[in-house]
Scaffold this motif. Structure first.
Motif, mmCIF file in Angstrom:
data_model
loop_
_atom_site.group_PDB
_atom_site.id
_atom_site.type_symbol
_atom_site.label_atom_id
_atom_site.label_comp_id
_atom_site.label_asym_id
_atom_site.label_seq_id
_atom_site.Cartn_x
_atom_site.Cartn_y
_atom_site.Cartn_z
ATOM 1 N N SER A 57 0.889 -1.219 0.134
ATOM 2 C CA SER A 57 -0.203 -0.585 -0.513
ATOM 3 C C SER A 57 0.388 1.357 -0.385
ATOM 4 O O SER A 57 0.272 2.635 -1.013
ATOM 5 C CB SER A 57 -0.537 0.410 1.137
ATOM 6 N N ASP A 58 2.074 1.279 0.409
ATOM 7 C CA ASP A 58 3.052 2.131 0.451
ATOM 8 C C ASP A 58 3.866 3.070 -0.696
ATOM 9 O O ASP A 58 3.360 3.977 -1.349
ATOM 10 C CB ASP A 58 4.369 2.493 1.782
ATOM 11 N N ALA B 189 0.754 3.857 -1.609
ATOM 12 C CA ALA B 189 0.074 5.583 -2.240
ATOM 13 C C ALA B 189 0.795 7.064 -2.712
ATOM 14 O O ALA B 189 1.057 8.322 -2.986
ATOM 15 C CB ALA B 189 0.481 5.999 -0.017
#
Length: 221
Positions: A33-34, A37
């Motif tokens: 997810s980083d 993002a």
């Protein structure tokens, strides 16, 4: 998709969006997810058709998504040869001629070949942990500063960026002081920071040669 592109037994073709795909390992390193993002954060600022360098590019997801979203020319650098090859095959699966990944360590990056001062943006999802931490069994160089530290990334980013160009990164809040000091050391002025509401990670935008002034917000990502 091209029929002649090799898909290895430990790989799987997965969707990026309704039209595009990416190769992922079944039981090895996979983007998280980083990375997504960071792509969304950078895409808000990168203008269409610009030139982007993707350092520590991993499976290439950030560069691929930015190219799809902004029409940018993307050059990625990844030290792991298998990951780099997989990234380039993902490009081929999508017919993306304006994106390529080079098997190179950030510290031995051929700056002249890339084009010193020729990039409008640099993105990097770096290893979060210092070299004295225990590296993960899966893709240790993606997790721990085995071969490159954040100071190296900031230094090389300065060389690649044009004046006014932007550097984007995501990192662990435990390393906030290291990240800010390294960016300032190499003339990358922090301008925007988004702190994850969980307190564990943050996104940062710096501008080469920018004036000192930083906005900080807290949000979920």
């Amino acid at each position: 998709m091209a029929d002649d592109i090799v898909i290895h037994p430990n790989e799987r073709v997965e969707p990026l969006d309704e039209r595009n795909v990416i190769l992922q390992t079944v039981d090895g390193y996979r983007f998280g997810s980083d990375a997504v993002a960071l792509y969304k954060f950078a895409a808000r600022y990168v203008k269409r058709g610009r030139r982007i360098a993707d350092l520590c590019s991993g499976c290439g997801v950030i560069g691929l998504l930015l190219a799809i979203d902004t029409g940018a020319e993307v050059v990625g650098a990844e030290i792991d040869g298998e990951m780099c090859d997989m990234s380039n095959r993902s490009c081929a699966l999508n017919g993306m001629d304006g994106v390529k990944f080079i098997n190179a360590d950030v510290n031995s990056l051929p700056i002249c070949e890339f084009g010193k001062g020729s990039f409008d943006a640099v993105v990097c999802n770096p290893p979060y942990y210092r070299s004295n931490n225990k590296a993960s069994a899966v893709a240790p160089q993606a997790n721990c500063e085995v071969s490159v530290c954040f100071d190296d990334i900031a230094r090389v980013s300065r060389e690649l960026l044009s004046v006014g160009g932007a550097f984007f990164t995501v990192h662990a809040t435990t390393r906030l002081d290291d990240v800010i000091s390294s960016c300032a050391r190499y003339g990358l002025t922090p301008k925007q920071m988004e702190m994850n509401a969980n307190g564990k990670t943050f996104l940062l935008r710096c501008v080469k040669g920018g004036k000192q002034s930083m906005d900080v917000v807290v949000k979920e990502f």
